[in-house]
Scaffold this motif. Sequence first.
Motif, PDB file in Angstrom:
ATOM      1  N   THR A 179       0.828  -1.212   0.000  1.00  0.00           N
ATOM      2  CA  THR A 179       0.000   0.000   0.000  1.00  0.00           C
ATOM      3  C   THR A 179       0.860   1.260   0.000  1.00  0.00           C
ATOM      4  OG1 THR A 179      -0.080   0.140   2.416  1.00  0.00           O
ATOM      5  CG2 THR A 179      -1.785  -1.187   1.318  1.00  0.00           C
ATOM      6  N   GLN A 180       2.163   1.107   0.356  1.00  0.00           N
ATOM      7  CA  GLN A 180       3.114   2.214   0.458  1.00  0.00           C
ATOM      8  C   GLN A 180       2.686   3.241   1.508  1.00  0.00           C
ATOM      9  OE1 GLN A 180       4.089   3.772  -3.424  1.00  0.00           O
ATOM     10  NE2 GLN A 180       4.599   1.756  -4.238  1.00  0.00           N
ATOM     11  N   LYS A 181       1.926   2.767   2.518  1.00  0.00           N
ATOM     12  CA  LYS A 181       1.486   3.633   3.604  1.00  0.00           C
ATOM     13  C   LYS A 181       1.874   3.016   4.944  1.00  0.00           C
ATOM     14  CE  LYS A 181      -2.656   5.163   1.078  1.00  0.00           C
ATOM     15  NZ  LYS A 181      -4.140   5.183   1.092  1.00  0.00           N
ATOM     16  N   ILE A 182       2.387   3.838   5.840  1.00  0.00           N
ATOM     17  CA  ILE A 182       2.629   3.454   7.229  1.00  0.00           C
ATOM     18  C   ILE A 182       1.735   4.336   8.089  1.00  0.00           C
ATOM     19  CG2 ILE A 182       4.289   3.314   9.104  1.00  0.00           C
ATOM     20  CD1 ILE A 182       4.724   1.251   6.928  1.00  0.00           C
ATOM     21  N   TYR A 183       0.822   3.707   8.801  1.00  0.00           N
ATOM     22  CA  TYR A 183      -0.209   4.452   9.511  1.00  0.00           C
ATOM     23  C   TYR A 183       0.282   4.947  10.877  1.00  0.00           C
ATOM     24  CZ  TYR A 183      -3.370   2.730   5.951  1.00  0.00           C
ATOM     25  OH  TYR A 183      -3.962   2.465   4.754  1.00  0.00           O
ATOM     26  N   ALA A 184      -0.157   6.144  11.238  1.00  0.00           N
ATOM     27  CA  ALA A 184       0.139   6.720  12.551  1.00  0.00           C
ATOM     28  C   ALA A 184      -0.990   6.449  13.529  1.00  0.00           C
ATOM     29  CB  ALA A 184       0.376   8.221  12.429  1.00  0.00           C
ATOM     30  N   GLU A 185      -1.997   5.677  13.095  1.00  0.00           N
ATOM     31  CA  GLU A 185      -3.115   5.296  13.949  1.00  0.00           C
ATOM     32  C   GLU A 185      -3.413   3.819  13.715  1.00  0.00           C
ATOM     33  OE1 GLU A 185      -6.486   7.931  13.542  1.00  0.00           O
ATOM     34  OE2 GLU A 185      -5.192   9.520  12.773  1.00  0.00           O
ATOM     35  N   LEU A 186      -4.058   3.198  14.687  1.00  0.00           N
ATOM     36  CA  LEU A 186      -4.424   1.791  14.566  1.00  0.00           C
ATOM     37  C   LEU A 186      -5.799   1.595  15.183  1.00  0.00           C
ATOM     38  CD1 LEU A 186      -3.167  -0.881  13.520  1.00  0.00           C
ATOM     39  CD2 LEU A 186      -2.513  -1.363  15.873  1.00  0.00           C
ATOM     40  N   LEU A 187      -6.674   0.929  14.451  1.00  0.00           N
ATOM     41  CA  LEU A 187      -8.012   0.605  14.933  1.00  0.00           C
ATOM     42  C   LEU A 187      -7.999  -0.843  15.393  1.00  0.00           C
ATOM     43  CD1 LEU A 187      -9.927   2.226  11.947  1.00  0.00           C
ATOM     44  CD2 LEU A 187      -9.284   3.287  14.110  1.00  0.00           C
ATOM     45  N   VAL A 188      -8.199  -1.057  16.676  1.00  0.00           N
ATOM     46  CA  VAL A 188      -8.064  -2.375  17.298  1.00  0.00           C
ATOM     47  C   VAL A 188      -9.439  -2.874  17.718  1.00  0.00           C
ATOM     48  CG1 VAL A 188      -6.918  -3.716  19.110  1.00  0.00           C
ATOM     49  CG2 VAL A 188      -5.784  -1.698  18.135  1.00  0.00           C
ATOM     50  N   THR A 189      -9.776  -4.083  17.319  1.00  0.00           N
ATOM     51  CA  THR A 189     -11.029  -4.722  17.721  1.00  0.00           C
ATOM     52  C   THR A 189     -10.707  -6.034  18.408  1.00  0.00           C
ATOM     53  OG1 THR A 189     -12.303  -3.755  15.903  1.00  0.00           O
ATOM     54  CG2 THR A 189     -13.194  -5.732  16.927  1.00  0.00           C
ATOM     55  N   VAL A 190     -11.199  -6.184  19.624  1.00  0.00           N
ATOM     56  CA  VAL A 190     -11.082  -7.433  20.376  1.00  0.00           C
ATOM     57  C   VAL A 190     -12.483  -8.006  20.510  1.00  0.00           C
ATOM     58  CG1 VAL A 190     -10.182  -8.540  22.465  1.00  0.00           C
ATOM     59  CG2 VAL A 190      -9.160  -6.401  21.653  1.00  0.00           C
ATOM     60  N   THR A 191     -12.715  -9.217  20.002  1.00  0.00           N
ATOM     61  CA  THR A 191     -14.069  -9.764  19.951  1.00  0.00           C
ATOM     62  C   THR A 191     -14.065 -11.246  20.282  1.00  0.00           C
ATOM     63  OG1 THR A 191     -15.945 -10.191  18.477  1.00  0.00           O
ATOM     64  CG2 THR A 191     -13.777 -10.127  17.458  1.00  0.00           C
ATOM     65  N   ASP A 192     -15.186 -11.694  20.863  1.00  0.00           N
ATOM     66  CA  ASP A 192     -15.352 -13.124  21.107  1.00  0.00           C
ATOM     67  C   ASP A 192     -16.119 -13.804  19.975  1.00  0.00           C
ATOM     68  OD1 ASP A 192     -17.921 -12.249  21.457  1.00  0.00           O
ATOM     69  OD2 ASP A 192     -18.140 -12.961  23.513  1.00  0.00           O
ATOM     70  N   LEU A 193     -16.412 -13.055  18.894  1.00  0.00           N
ATOM     71  CA  LEU A 193     -17.093 -13.555  17.697  1.00  0.00           C
ATOM     72  C   LEU A 193     -18.546 -13.949  17.954  1.00  0.00           C
ATOM     73  CD1 LEU A 193     -14.287 -15.749  16.067  1.00  0.00           C
ATOM     74  CD2 LEU A 193     -14.911 -13.394  15.519  1.00  0.00           C
ATOM     75  N   VAL A 194     -19.088 -13.565  19.110  1.00  0.00           N
ATOM     76  CA  VAL A 194     -20.476 -13.900  19.422  1.00  0.00           C
ATOM     77  C   VAL A 194     -21.268 -12.627  19.682  1.00  0.00           C
ATOM     78  CG1 VAL A 194     -22.032 -15.220  20.897  1.00  0.00           C
ATOM     79  CG2 VAL A 194     -19.764 -16.139  20.346  1.00  0.00           C
ATOM     80  N   ASP A 195     -21.048 -12.025  20.845  1.00  0.00           N
ATOM     81  CA  ASP A 195     -21.860 -10.853  21.181  1.00  0.00           C
ATOM     82  C   ASP A 195     -21.100  -9.780  21.946  1.00  0.00           C
ATOM     83  OD1 ASP A 195     -21.479 -12.209  23.512  1.00  0.00           O
ATOM     84  OD2 ASP A 195     -23.603 -12.497  23.980  1.00  0.00           O
ATOM     85  N   ARG A 196     -19.790  -9.960  22.142  1.00  0.00           N
ATOM     86  CA  ARG A 196     -19.035  -8.962  22.888  1.00  0.00           C
ATOM     87  C   ARG A 196     -17.833  -8.511  22.054  1.00  0.00           C
ATOM     88  NH1 ARG A 196     -17.931 -11.731  28.601  1.00  0.00           N
ATOM     89  NH2 ARG A 196     -17.476 -13.449  27.185  1.00  0.00           N
TER      90      ARG A 196
END
Length: 416
Positions: free
Chosen positions: A140-157
């Motif tokens: 992509t030739q991009k290095i991001y200064a931000e990160l979107l993090v998702t932690v999930t149990d794949l059910v409802d949380r």
Amino acid sequence: MDAGRLERRVVADCVDRATGGGLPGAQAVWRDGRWWHSGLRPGGRTEQLTERRTGQVVRRHTTALLRCAEPPAPSAWGDPVRYGPCPDCVPGQRLSVCDCARRLADPAGTERGPADPTCPDCGGTGVQPRQLACHRCRDTQKIYAELLVTVTDLVDRSVHLHWRAGDETGAPQVAAGPGGGPVVQLSEPYRLASWAATLGVRPEHLVDTDDTIPIDHFLLDGVVPLPAADADPVREHIAQAGDGRAAARLLIVATSPDAPPITELARLAHGLDLALVVSARDCSLDDTEPVSVHGLLWNVDLCARTALPDDFPHHGSPESAAATCWEYVDGAFADAVPTDPAESIPTPQHPGAAPGEDPVPVVTRLARRYAGRTVSVRLDRAGCTVLLHQNDGGLHVLADAPDLPTAVATLGLPTR
């Protein structure tokens, strides 16, 4: 929703309204409470190179499709994710900057020094051809200064985090790195281990969906080695966590491993004349070192009876080690087939005759006794062998008994 009406609209969009010719397809997007539909037109061809476990490189060409009409941007969108140029790529070419000419100033930019005219990799040009996708930016030739993090149990949380460079300063120094640079620890929002309990799992059961391996202790504990005392700790943390993630997203699954009981793996090994090897290394001697791995590391293998056990356990729990063992069980069966055509394959036996005691408590006690070194328990038709891995790579037999309880008695281990 009227699914039939939506279907008719999508099918109608497969025809170019200007020329009456056919389009490669159509698409409907649900956005801001309504459907937006559009035809899809060819947008050029892309090439993707993928390396298999065998080392082979697979080349795949695909045709990119673009919408004929773009829907409006979602109202929930915030500001675009900030990024800088990838320091490893040469724009517009499948070239990467050679190590001899690269000097990183920060994760979002680069300062290149003069190339080494004697460098065998680039021949003094400062760049070299690249066969696979860039490991840092995935082309992509991009290095991001931000990160979107998702932690999930794949059910409802699910927990959604937004890490941004510059959001936290003054992180306390907790150690000195190998090169003498400071090592700091960020606050709890940047420690993935602190979110494990929120989703009801142990930290060692957090798994990165990108490569399906446990999260390393740097991300779990928010420990960040800094290249310089004035470096932004969050930016360095993002560079470590987001390395190679093209969409600036880190997806973490928080579920207990779906693994068979180790006693059942022992029965399977007994029935097929294989060996089950359970190994562990107690790293508690390094608990005071933030940059070192902590706790117990595990490995579970189904292998031929003559195979040597792995000296470097890397799983955070016996359950995750057993899950990986089961995932690649077909490879274990193939590796156990004799290479000599004249050698016979033993007839499978009823698995119920295998010892049913769980070796994990025994391996745990042994690992504590020999902290800092790997211990292994091998179970097969011949009995039980307890091995201690030597620092020179050799193996020392601690016990060789007909079964696990006899081996425990021989070693004088406590029952708990």
